[in-house]
Design an enzyme around this catalytic site. Sequence first.
Site, PDB file in Angstrom:
ATOM      1  N   HIS A 263      -1.181  -8.264  15.237  1.00  0.00           N
ATOM      2  CA  HIS A 263      -1.882  -7.551  16.324  1.00  0.00           C
ATOM      3  C   HIS A 263      -0.875  -7.332  17.454  1.00  0.00           C
ATOM      4  CE1 HIS A 263      -5.138  -6.194  18.763  1.00  0.00           C
ATOM      5  NE2 HIS A 263      -5.785  -7.319  18.992  1.00  0.00           N
ATOM      6  N   HIS A 304      -1.575   0.413  10.039  1.00  0.00           N
ATOM      7  CA  HIS A 304      -2.677   0.169  10.965  1.00  0.00           C
ATOM      8  C   HIS A 304      -3.981   0.167  10.194  1.00  0.00           C
ATOM      9  CE1 HIS A 304      -5.287   0.437  14.465  1.00  0.00           C
ATOM     10  NE2 HIS A 304      -4.253  -0.042  15.126  1.00  0.00           N
ATOM     11  N   ASP A 362       3.453  -0.245  18.335  1.00  0.00           N
ATOM     12  CA  ASP A 362       4.324  -1.393  18.607  1.00  0.00           C
ATOM     13  C   ASP A 362       5.762  -1.122  18.218  1.00  0.00           C
ATOM     14  OD1 ASP A 362       2.539  -3.289  19.731  1.00  0.00           O
ATOM     15  OD2 ASP A 362       1.533  -3.321  17.801  1.00  0.00           O
TER      16      ASP A 362
HETATM   17  N1  CMC Z   1       4.906  -3.302   5.443  1.00  0.00           N
HETATM   18  C1  CMC Z   1       4.791  -3.251   4.096  1.00  0.00           C
HETATM   19  N2  CMC Z   1       3.622  -3.085   3.438  1.00  0.00           N
HETATM   20  C2  CMC Z   1       2.510  -2.996   4.183  1.00  0.00           C
HETATM   21  C3  CMC Z   1       2.546  -3.033   5.590  1.00  0.00           C
HETATM   22  C4  CMC Z   1       3.801  -3.182   6.226  1.00  0.00           C
HETATM   23  N3  CMC Z   1       3.888  -3.246   7.562  1.00  0.00           N
HETATM   24  N4  CMC Z   1       1.282  -2.920   6.080  1.00  0.00           N
HETATM   25  C5  CMC Z   1       0.469  -2.801   5.006  1.00  0.00           C
HETATM   26  N5  CMC Z   1       1.213  -2.834   3.865  1.00  0.00           N
HETATM   27  C6  CMC Z   1       0.711  -2.682   2.489  1.00  0.00           C
HETATM   28  C7  CMC Z   1      -0.084  -3.876   2.027  1.00  0.00           C
HETATM   29  O1  CMC Z   1       0.764  -4.828   1.396  1.00  0.00           O
HETATM   30  C8  CMC Z   1      -1.064  -3.237   1.072  1.00  0.00           C
HETATM   31  O2  CMC Z   1      -0.379  -2.926  -0.124  1.00  0.00           O
HETATM   32  P1  CMC Z   1      -1.175  -2.951  -1.556  1.00  0.00           P
HETATM   33  O3  CMC Z   1      -2.262  -1.919  -1.427  1.00  0.00           O
HETATM   34  O4  CMC Z   1      -0.137  -2.623  -2.569  1.00  0.00           O
HETATM   35  O5  CMC Z   1      -1.724  -4.342  -1.685  1.00  0.00           O
HETATM   36  C9  CMC Z   1      -1.391  -1.901   1.748  1.00  0.00           C
HETATM   37  O6  CMC Z   1      -0.216  -1.595   2.527  1.00  0.00           O
HETATM   38  C10 CMC Z   1      -2.628  -1.944   2.659  1.00  0.00           C
HETATM   39  O7  CMC Z   1      -2.410  -2.946   3.637  1.00  0.00           O
HETATM   40  P2  CMC Z   1      -3.510  -3.924   4.233  1.00  0.00           P
HETATM   41  O8  CMC Z   1      -2.854  -5.244   4.560  1.00  0.00           O
HETATM   42  O9  CMC Z   1      -4.708  -3.949   3.349  1.00  0.00           O
HETATM   43  O10 CMC Z   1      -3.905  -3.180   5.561  1.00  0.00           O
HETATM   44  P3  CMC Z   1      -4.735  -3.794   6.754  1.00  0.00           P
HETATM   45  O11 CMC Z   1      -5.528  -2.693   7.322  1.00  0.00           O
HETATM   46  O12 CMC Z   1      -5.477  -5.018   6.338  1.00  0.00           O
HETATM   47  O13 CMC Z   1      -3.596  -4.297   7.783  1.00  0.00           O
HETATM   48  C11 CMC Z   1      -1.984  -4.280   9.519  1.00  0.00           C
HETATM   49  C12 CMC Z   1      -3.160  -3.537   8.855  1.00  0.00           C
HETATM   50  C13 CMC Z   1      -1.642  -3.602  10.847  1.00  0.00           C
HETATM   51  C14 CMC Z   1      -2.382  -5.740   9.826  1.00  0.00           C
HETATM   52  C15 CMC Z   1      -0.775  -4.250   8.549  1.00  0.00           C
HETATM   53  O14 CMC Z   1      -0.408  -2.911   8.277  1.00  0.00           O
HETATM   54  C16 CMC Z   1       0.426  -5.009   9.128  1.00  0.00           C
HETATM   55  O15 CMC Z   1       0.489  -6.245   8.986  1.00  0.00           O
HETATM   56  N6  CMC Z   1       1.416  -4.291   9.761  1.00  0.00           N
HETATM   57  C17 CMC Z   1       2.554  -4.935  10.369  1.00  0.00           C
HETATM   58  C18 CMC Z   1       2.160  -5.583  11.686  1.00  0.00           C
HETATM   59  C19 CMC Z   1       1.928  -4.566  12.789  1.00  0.00           C
HETATM   60  O16 CMC Z   1       2.751  -3.685  13.022  1.00  0.00           O
HETATM   61  N7  CMC Z   1       0.805  -4.740  13.507  1.00  0.00           N
HETATM   62  C20 CMC Z   1       0.477  -3.915  14.682  1.00  0.00           C
HETATM   63  C21 CMC Z   1      -0.721  -3.069  14.479  1.00  0.00           C
HETATM   64  S1  CMC Z   1      -0.850  -1.839  15.775  1.00  0.00           S
HETATM   65  C22 CMC Z   1      -1.166  -2.747  17.211  1.00  0.00           C
HETATM   66  C23 CMC Z   1      -2.591  -3.162  17.325  1.00  0.00           C
HETATM   67  O17 CMC Z   1      -3.460  -2.259  17.482  1.00  0.00           O
HETATM   68  O18 CMC Z   1      -2.863  -4.364  17.264  1.00  0.00           O
END
Ligand code: CMC
Length: 426
Positions: A263, A304, A362
């Site tokens: 986050h 995201h 971010d």
């Molecule tokens: N790098 C590599 N792979 C990723 C990433 C990433 N940053 N984010 C998601 N994936 C992959 C994930 O492994 C999954 O792959 P598969 O379908 O093969 O299993 C797919 O993409 C879908 O991901 P998810 O984890 O189900 O997506 P989510 O909606 O649960 O998570 C997130 C969203 C923001 C937590 C995640 O993308 C993440 O951890 N990103 C990095 C941290 C980050 O930059 N966070 C800031 C978000 S913006 C600020 C805010 O509003 O808080």
Amino acid sequence: MTQKVTITIDGKTTELPVLAATEGKNVVDVRGLIAEGIFTYDPGFLSTASCDSKITYIDGDAGILMYRGYPIEQLADNSNHLEVAYLLLNGELPTPTEYESFVASIKGHQDIDQNFQGIFNGFTQGAHPMSMIGAAISGLASLYHEETDIDNAQDRMTTAHRLIAKIPTLAAMAYKHGRGEAFIAPDDSLSYAENFLNMCFGTAGEAPNVSPTIAAAMDKIFILHADHEQNASTSTVRMAGSTDCNPYAAIAAGVSALWGPSHGGANEAVLDMLNEIGDESRVEEFVNKAKDKNDPFKLMGFGHRVYKNFDPRATVMQDSCHAVLAEQGVEDEPLLKVAQKLEKIAREDSYFIERKLYPNIDFYSGITLKAVGIPTELFTVIFTLGRMPGWITHWNEMLSEPYKIARPRQLYLGESKRDFKNLAER
Ligand code: CMC
């Protein structure tokens, strides 16, 4: 005509109403299911609207973000953080008189009680400022608990003003304490962003000397972070607030949720990652690590939950980021070159394209803050300052209408009933 959804479980049919949204998706109202003894299952709330709200609208597919109906791009270009805070809190942009009186109220609440400042002496020097900020905000309840009636609209507004006013002061104190430097008192003659920067980077006893470029970039970052509907930290504030706890305690819960690298902690994590990569030649290696299912590494600043085409905040931030890099003359800085190469590869790689993983706010805010010389440990603190109006507006919105304590259910997968065996029998 009112839409309905019909579900049949074990031969029994139930009709569920569909609630109409003013913008975006309508939602199936599942509240009646409990009377039928049925619960829904939705870990991580991927399919669940936890409340109704009039504050912020996001269309993740179209890349739209609006505060009270105003597009984020217009607010970022034409407004300032305190005006946006007023808009969030009150639902309308202020008239000149309303704006003046709001700014005066915020300036009037910026100071921190002299005795209370001693709270920072309890923290080790070098501790992360987010750990101190959460504790300090929670501690404000000790000053204001008796005079805060959460059922009184005026008290709730006073609390909102206090929090928006005091968070820069507390954040700067946490930062200064971490560095073993003297606190700098708030300065009424400065804008919100200038005052924060002066309290962090000024020297006690010297006249403020804040760069207008950095103050403008900071104010834009605050606006872009001011609200984001039911994200993890805002939902945490609502959940804690639904127990009727003290508002400072509810906000402190939000600060804790924001700190996580998935986050608000992501902007700091972006810089840690860029440092770890270190050189352009290693970018591909790290992209491959992010794609490897057996490796927990993720590209920080990418992806995201809601935005699946682009993050409109990132678009605004990207422009501001490039302008700042050019102005500061640091485009060739090795770390920023790593960032640019990473962005290019990730935007072209099928893994990221198929999963709709784009650079988020971010990514660009981390790089911008680095370019203007803000220390990494302050990145998430800056997100906290920006998000304060959003958190307190959601808390106020919830308390202004009838609400229920947030109490989710679960799918139990543990042991069925079994009899206890005495220690000697095991
Ligand atoms: N790098 C590599 N792979 C990723 C990433 C990433 N940053 N984010 C998601 N994936 C992959 C994930 O492994 C999954 O792959 P598969 O379908 O093969 O299993 C797919 O993409 C879908 O991901 P998810 O984890 O189900 O997506 P989510 O909606 O649960 O998570 C997130 C969203 C923001 C937590 C995640 O993308 C993440 O951890 N990103 C990095 C941290 C980050 O930059 N966070 C800031 C978000 S913006 C600020 C805010 O509003 O808080």
